[in-house]
Design an enzyme around this catalytic site. Structure first.
Site, mmCIF file in Angstrom:
data_model
loop_
_atom_site.group_PDB
_atom_site.id
_atom_site.type_symbol
_atom_site.label_atom_id
_atom_site.label_comp_id
_atom_site.label_asym_id
_atom_site.label_seq_id
_atom_site.Cartn_x
_atom_site.Cartn_y
_atom_site.Cartn_z
ATOM 1 N N LEU A 93 1.368 3.843 -4.609
ATOM 2 C CA LEU A 93 1.169 3.532 -3.204
ATOM 3 C C LEU A 93 -0.077 2.671 -3.006
ATOM 4 O O LEU A 93 -1.189 3.065 -3.386
ATOM 5 C CB LEU A 93 1.041 4.827 -2.393
ATOM 6 C CG LEU A 93 0.859 4.666 -0.882
ATOM 7 C CD1 LEU A 93 2.080 3.990 -0.270
ATOM 8 C CD2 LEU A 93 0.603 6.023 -0.232
ATOM 9 N N ASP A 94 0.121 1.492 -2.417
ATOM 10 C CA ASP A 94 -0.964 0.556 -2.103
ATOM 11 C C ASP A 94 -1.766 0.145 -3.334
ATOM 12 O O ASP A 94 -2.951 -0.198 -3.228
ATOM 13 C CB ASP A 94 -1.906 1.152 -1.042
ATOM 14 C CG ASP A 94 -1.225 1.324 0.303
ATOM 15 O OD1 ASP A 94 -0.226 0.624 0.555
ATOM 16 O OD2 ASP A 94 -1.691 2.158 1.099
#
Length: 274
Positions: free
Chosen positions: A217-218
């Site tokens: 994530l990210d």
């Protein structure tokens, strides 16, 4: 016509490539290259002033390049994108305006939202909008998303403040084809209300990061980043406004770089030939 090359580095690559193009009467109008000495990798982006007689050019280039070279030739540079949104309008509005005036470098095929908040602005710009509610069944939602995406030709999916975490199964279908924008603070603030958290901590910088989406994530390869100063005089609403402005600007820059074939991805990083 744009030509991008990624391969193992060795002496004489620039001369060999430019010589082959000259032999075939392709005039080079722009050339950028970079060598990662640590990874021993060579990256090049060229623009040439004609698009005919390109048949067989990719194979000819591969013959003079090191084994395993990646060569992409794009005689029609304009890309096609599908935009995913939730409720925030700022990034989508900028994309729709650029698309309308044909300065985006891509054409928006459709917009998909898990809320219908932004349906009206898409209607005004005559861009198809699909409302796909996310009602708790993530697998079913993503299958509907895939079904809708499958109706169109596309090069990239753009998450223009799409506030949903996509599954590994979904992301794996679109390797380095999903582009996301998110806020950047130091320290990082996870969860809800990041700007209020930043205000309460007294941050001195507001930033944004555009990156490719991966399973982490990210944490995907970064395309573009930017920061602006903040100080004690800013209220939470001021920080939110500044954050939206910088998110819009950074996403616009990242999309232009990607659509212009200026971004090379390797490992979990990028080379951007501006």
């Amino acid at each position: 016509m744009i030509i991008v090359i990624q391969c193992t580095d060795r002496v004489g690559l620039v001369a060999a490539i430019s010589g082959l193009l000259a032999q075939k009467q392709f005039n080079i109008t722009s050339m950028h290259e970079h060598v990662d000495n640590t990874a021993n990798l060579f990256f090049m982006r060229l623009e040439v002033d004609k698009t005919d007689n390109a048949e067989g050019l990719e194979e000819d280039l591969c013959q003079i390049l090191p084994h395993g070279a990646i060569v992409k030739i794009n005689p029609l540079p304009e890309k096609k994108i599908i935009v995913l949104v939730t409720k925030e309008y700022h990034c989508l509005a900028d994309i729709l305006v650029r698309n309308y005036f044909k300065t985006l470098g891509a054409s928006v095929q459709c917009v998909i939202g898990n809320h219908d908040t932004l349906q009206d602005i898409c209607r005004r710009f005559e861009v198809p909008f699909y409302h796909l509610p996310a009602n708790g069944d993530k697998e079913l939602f993503e299958q509907k998303l895939l079904n809708t995406i499958g109706k169109y030709e596309y090069d990239y999916l753009v998450l223009a403040k799409f506030m949903r975490i996509l599954s590994h199964q979904f992301v794996s279908r679109f390797p380095m084809q999903i582009i996301n924008i998110h806020h950047s603070f130091l320290p990082a603030f996870a969860g809800a209300s990041p700007y209020r958290q930043a205000y309460e901590r007294g941050v001195k910088l507001i930033g944004a990061t555009a990156h490719y989406v991966t399973d982490e994530l990210d944490e995907g390869p970064i395309i573009a980043q930017q920061i602006i100063p903040a100080n004690h005089s800013l209220a939470v609403s001021d920080m939110v406004k500044a954050g939206k402005e910088i998110e819009t600007a950074v996403l616009a820059k990242a999309l232009k770089l990607v659509f212009d074939d200026r971004v090379f991805v390797y490992k979990n990083k990028t080379v951007v030939l501006e």
